[in-house]
Design a protein around this motif. Structure first.
Motif, PDB file in Angstrom:
ATOM      1  N   TYR A   1       4.873   6.783  -1.665  1.00 38.85           N
ATOM      2  CA  TYR A   1       5.815   7.329  -0.692  1.00 38.85           C
ATOM      3  C   TYR A   1       7.226   7.274  -1.239  1.00 38.85           C
ATOM      4  N   ALA A   2       8.070   8.215  -0.839  1.00 37.07           N
ATOM      5  CA  ALA A   2       9.427   8.275  -1.381  1.00 37.07           C
ATOM      6  C   ALA A   2      10.373   7.397  -0.576  1.00 37.07           C
ATOM      7  N   ILE A   3       9.959   6.153  -0.320  1.00 41.84           N
ATOM      8  CA  ILE A   3      10.837   5.207   0.342  1.00 41.84           C
ATOM      9  C   ILE A   3      11.289   4.237  -0.740  1.00 41.84           C
ATOM     10  N   PRO A   4      12.591   3.965  -0.784  1.00 46.35           N
ATOM     11  CA  PRO A   4      13.053   3.039  -1.840  1.00 46.35           C
ATOM     12  C   PRO A   4      12.276   1.725  -1.800  1.00 46.35           C
ATOM     13  N   VAL A   5      11.884   1.253  -2.964  1.00 44.09           N
ATOM     14  CA  VAL A   5      11.067   0.043  -3.076  1.00 44.09           C
ATOM     15  C   VAL A   5      11.754  -1.143  -2.400  1.00 44.09           C
ATOM     16  N   HIS A   6      13.096  -1.223  -2.528  1.00 45.70           N
ATOM     17  CA  HIS A   6      13.796  -2.371  -1.967  1.00 45.70           C
ATOM     18  C   HIS A   6      13.666  -2.440  -0.450  1.00 45.70           C
ATOM     19  N   LEU A   7      13.737  -1.251   0.156  1.00 46.98           N
ATOM     20  CA  LEU A   7      13.582  -1.222   1.607  1.00 46.98           C
ATOM     21  C   LEU A   7      12.196  -1.701   1.998  1.00 46.98           C
ATOM     22  N   LEU A   8      11.208  -1.238   1.257  1.00 46.80           N
ATOM     23  CA  LEU A   8       9.833  -1.640   1.559  1.00 46.80           C
ATOM     24  C   LEU A   8       9.663  -3.150   1.383  1.00 46.80           C
ATOM     25  N   SER A   9      10.235  -3.690   0.306  1.00 41.06           N
ATOM     26  CA  SER A   9      10.078  -5.129   0.057  1.00 41.06           C
ATOM     27  C   SER A   9      10.762  -5.959   1.129  1.00 41.06           C
ATOM     28  N   MET A  10      11.840  -5.394   1.659  1.00 40.75           N
ATOM     29  CA  MET A  10      12.564  -6.099   2.714  1.00 40.75           C
ATOM     30  C   MET A  10      11.792  -6.118   4.030  1.00 40.75           C
ATOM     31  N   ALA A  11      11.032  -5.057   4.238  1.00 45.40           N
ATOM     32  CA  ALA A  11      10.447  -4.792   5.553  1.00 45.40           C
ATOM     33  C   ALA A  11       9.728  -5.983   6.185  1.00 45.40           C
ATOM     34  N   PRO A  12       8.835  -6.668   5.448  1.00 42.61           N
ATOM     35  CA  PRO A  12       8.102  -7.759   6.110  1.00 42.61           C
ATOM     36  C   PRO A  12       9.037  -8.803   6.718  1.00 42.61           C
ATOM     37  N   TYR A  13      10.100  -9.138   6.007  1.00 39.80           N
ATOM     38  CA  TYR A  13      11.019 -10.171   6.492  1.00 39.80           C
ATOM     39  C   TYR A  13      11.732  -9.696   7.744  1.00 39.80           C
ATOM     40  N   ILE A  14      12.288  -8.467   7.639  1.00 42.17           N
ATOM     41  CA  ILE A  14      13.080  -7.957   8.760  1.00 42.17           C
ATOM     42  C   ILE A  14      12.209  -7.741   9.990  1.00 42.17           C
TER      43      ILE A  14
ATOM     44  N   GLN B   1       0.830  -1.196   0.000  1.00 39.07           N
ATOM     45  CA  GLN B   1       0.000   0.000   0.000  1.00 39.07           C
ATOM     46  C   GLN B   1       0.873   1.258   0.000  1.00 39.07           C
ATOM     47  N   LEU B   2       1.968   1.203   0.747  1.00 41.66           N
ATOM     48  CA  LEU B   2       2.871   2.352   0.785  1.00 41.66           C
ATOM     49  C   LEU B   2       3.458   2.602  -0.595  1.00 41.66           C
TER      50      LEU B   2
END
Lengths: 309, 512
Positions: free
Chosen positions: A264-277, A258-259
């Protein structure tokens, strides 16, 4: 709407996003409570994904597709069971091999299915329940597999806590030698537990390819099987905590999508990582807080059993 | 006795290379307490496993209550009224008492109801148990109660007990015997396996002796002495340990004010332990398991380091040295746990010899293993200590407990230590082998070494030690000469009574 994100949609997505990992984790929980460490969850999931997808496309029936996915996962689990329980191969090495094998096999089988759209899985018609504002779309407008996964969690919890078969399964996972001495069939119990685990993982995989995405792409499980394994450990092998872990993972997955959509101006890679981390961090904190009270794993987890020793 | 409960006829079972049971016949009457005697490897375990349905006989018949009895699996045996308490407990530590009991039953009632039954039965037989507790938190004696109650709930006609007292304190043994006698009066037959001949003499009505898989005799244990029973088992005259030839010399090992925190959460800490050990002395240390025995051995062997000045050999301070430097100085040790502590289970006997032997024996050269020498050393141990094994290349875990124990003790003795510390040297070892081990320890002392024997077998300690001290919650009592010690005084010492007479001086006269 908060910050461009519709909370109702987010909550509804959460349940869908959590279902594959929940199914895989609850299946692995049973296998591990019986004392077998199957690291091949990822491989079983992706075989379920391709198997379920192929059968659903060929027959036009999503239900048959899900059954096919479960059977594919179970078949792979049976292979693992034969290798580790009959031929006493090392469970860690065999599990890793199973994941690699599953990834390769699924890529091969899925060759002709890329870009195909599967038949749609209908939402379950819950009548007036679905019309309740907010709660309706969040809780009562999903397909049957979502509800099946929740029912499975309750069933597994009750099975382990209240039934004799569940007690025997736990006993086998605690001490296979003692269970054998009492006359229980250790290997048969473990075959059953592994098959159930494989079927659940396959079902979770099929849910990814038939509902969640829905299409087939190579390597589409993207580590969800590994997260399922981690959830089982950090949940201290308890079904209710597996549910929390899986919904946390699904929730953050839905949130980051959704983000991304909201720009939002957050790099996509960081967002994709987020659930795992975040899932891993939350689970580590959870089991650290429980500290010494956290139940240790099944005592015979990962150990080979042979009747002679 | 016309009506027999169990009748075995010509039971034979062979394993590759071994005839474990050779035409064994046996009869047990209802309500009888029947002892099964034999050395390690005589075939007792195989026989009871056949009765319990874990092993199928190659030939022979079994009759239970005059009906053919061929249990295909333990369940069948249990439903026919045969129950068994195992030597190594078949319990699940993470599960509760009630769950463990339920697992041993064919059709258990609901857990709530079962918990009530457990309370009833356990108090009725004087073995109180709380059904809700986790088995992992119970003591050895309580764990055994769980197993016994599990059997009793099924109204067994025959109860098989495989070495039930080896982990129990004397008080727990008494409680167990009361229970068994009560059961026998109610008509339950008991097949009782034990190495402890004195126990068999007080408890059992009849005894069957096995040797090399064959029945070699029956006996009335009450009419025989323990020595006669042991000779029946061994098939030869049993030597008595010979204490002669020892002279107490100058002090060798001095432990002063040794305090050590506990190893595990529940273990005891050592509290200001003092002891002096002289050349030629055998010091026996008694006490109920879990009172600091392992901790004391670890502090002496160098597994755990202690504050400077606490462990002195002659004039050298060894407190801060690990096991290998201490071996070099002459302190060797054989811990209680054979598999995993004294020996690496998966490694061959040769490798296990190298593991502790290389400091005092030339088994390595420039960092390389000298296999010829190591193998010779292993063979020496096997020959001199009568270890029954095909050869030094066999893995340690393949040996029976008694044989491995002989190997472990032999390995240390043959390195000619100045001080040897052993914990439970004859645990689970048959009478003949136990005598041999005790004699080896005495001989070592006669050659001028000093020996500390930590044991729970008080008869053993009285037999071989010059001085006796008791460990209680990590405190070591002042050693007293065994010559003028009564069992009653020992009991008080074990109970931790500190206000006894001042320690008797270690008189030379007491040793002659």
């Amino acid at each position: 709407m908060i910050g461009g994100i519709d909370l109702t949609t987010l909550a509804a997505m959460l349940m869908v996003a959590s279902t594959p990992v929940l199914l895989a984790a609850i299946g692995e929980l049973i296998a591990e409570r019986a004392g077998v460490l199957n690291l091949g969850v990822e491989g079983m999931m992706i075989c379920g994904a391709v198997g379920g997808f192929a059968i659903a496309v060929m027959t036009g029936s999503p239900v048959l597709g899900f059954i096919g996915g479960a059977v594919s996962g179970a078949a792979l689990a049976l292979l693992f069971a034969v290798l580790t329980q009959v031929f006493l191969s090392n469970q860690v090495a065999t599990g890793l091999a199973l994941t690699l094998f599953g990834l390769g096999l699924s890529a091969l089988l899925g060759k002709g299915f890329e870009g195909v759209r599967p038949p749609a899985t209908a939402k379950l018609d819950l009548g007036p329940l679905s019309d309740i504002p907010v709660l309706g779309p969040v809780l009562f407008s999903h397909d049957w597999v979502v509800y099946l996964s929740l029912v499975l969690v309750v069933l597994v919890w009750g099975f382990l806590k209240y039934t004799r078969a569940g007690l025997i399964l736990r006993a086998v996972g605690e001490s296979h030698d003692a269970a054998h001495a009492l006359g229980y069939r250790v290997i048969a119990v473990r075959f059953g537990a592994l098959t159930f685990g494989g079927a659940c993982a396959g079902l979770g995989g099929a849910y990814l390819s038939l509902v969640r995405v829905p299409q087939w792409t190579e390597g589409m499980t993207a580590g969800v099987g590994w997260i399922a394994l981690a959830i089982v450990v950090f949940a201290s092998w308890k079904p209710q905590r597996v549910l929390v872990g899986a919904y946390l993972f699904g929730g953050i997955t839905a949130l980051q999508l959704q983000l991304q959509a909201a720009g939002y101006a957050i790099p996509v890679h960081l967002l994709s990582m987020a659930p795992y981390i975040i899932t891993i961090l939350a689970l580590v904190v959870l089991s650290a807080v429980h500290g010494r009270n956290a139940q240790a794993g099944p005592a015979a987890l990962g150990k080979s059993f042979h009747a002679s020793s | 006795m016309s009506h027999m409960l169990l009748r075995l006829d010509g039971l034979t079972k062979s394993y590759p290379g071994v005839l474990a049971n050779d035409a064994v016949s046996l009869q047990i009457a209802p309500g009888e307490i029947h002892a099964l005697l034999g050395e390690n490897g005589a075939g007792k375990s195989t026989l009871v496993k056949m009765i319990y349905g874990l092993v199928k006989p190659d030939s022979g018949t079994m009759m239970l209550n005059a009906a053919a009895y061929t249990p295909a699996e333990p369940r069948a045996a249990r439903s026919a009224g045969v129950a068994m308490v195992f030597q190594h407990f078949s319990l699940f530590e993470a599960l509760s008492v009630a769950e463990n009991v339920a697992l041993g039953m064919e059709s258990p009632p609901q857990l709530g109801q079962l918990a009530r039954r457990i309370r009833e039965i356990s108090t009725q037989y004087g073995l109180p148990l709380d059904p809700a507790r986790r088995v992992g938190d119970l003591s050895a004696g309580e764990r055994q109660r769980v197993e016994i109650v599990r059997c009793l709930l099924q109204d067994p006609k025959l109860l098989i007990m495989d070495e039930p007292t080896s982990v129990l304190t004397p008080q727990e043994v008494q409680i167990l015997f009361r229970t068994l006698n009560q059961l026998s009066h109610e008509g339950t037959a008991i097949l009782y396996i034990s190495h402890k001949l004195e126990e068999i003499r007080t408890l059992c009505d009849r005894a069957t002796v096995l040797r090399g898989g064959k029945v070699v005799g029956h006996a009335d244990p009450r009419a025989k002495t323990a020595k006669e029973l042991a000779e029946l088992m061994v098939g030869a005259e049993l030597k008595v340990t010979d204490r002669a030839g020892r002279v107490l010399g100058e002090p060798l090992l001095r432990v002063t004010d040794l305090d050590l925190p506990a190893i595990t959460q529940f273990g005891p800490s050592l509290k200001s332990v003092h002891l002096t050990l002289r050349k030629g002395e055998v010091l026996g240390i008694g006490g109920v398991a879990g009172n600091g025995q392992e901790e004391l051995l670890a502090a002496l062997s160098g597994e755990r380091l202690s504050p400077p000045g606490t462990v002195m050999l002659r004039d050298q301070d060894l407190s801060r040295l690990g096991p290998n430097p201490r071996r070099k100085h002459g302190i060797l040790a054989a811990p209680e746990e054979r598999l995993g502590h004294a020996a690496a289970p998966a490694m061959s006997l040769t490798y296990n010899a190298i593991l502790t032997g290389t400091v005092r024996k030339p088994l390595t050269r420039n960092g390389f293993v000298n296999f010829a020498a190591a193998r010779r050393f292993a063979q020496d141990i096997i020959a001199q200590f009568d270890v029954r094994t095909p050869g030094p290349d066999v893995a340690a875990r393949a040996l029976s407990g008694g044989n491995l124990q002989k190997y472990v003790i032999g390995r240390e003795v043959l390195q000619s230590p100045d001080v040897l510390v052993v914990n439970q040297p004859t645990w689970g070892v048959d009478a003949a082998a136990a005598t041999a081990i005790r004699q080896a320890l005495l001989d070592l002392a006669a050659e001028g070494a000093a020996v500390i024997v930590i044991s729970q077998d008080l008869d053993e300690l009285m037999e071989i030690s010059d001085n006796f001290a008791a460990l209680n919650e990590g405190r070591l009592s002042a050693p007293r000469s065994t010559a003028d010690l009564t069992m009653e005084q020992i009991g008080l010492m074990l109970g931790g009574a500190q206000d006894m007479d001042p320690p008797a001086p270690q008189t030379e006269a007491a040793l002659q």
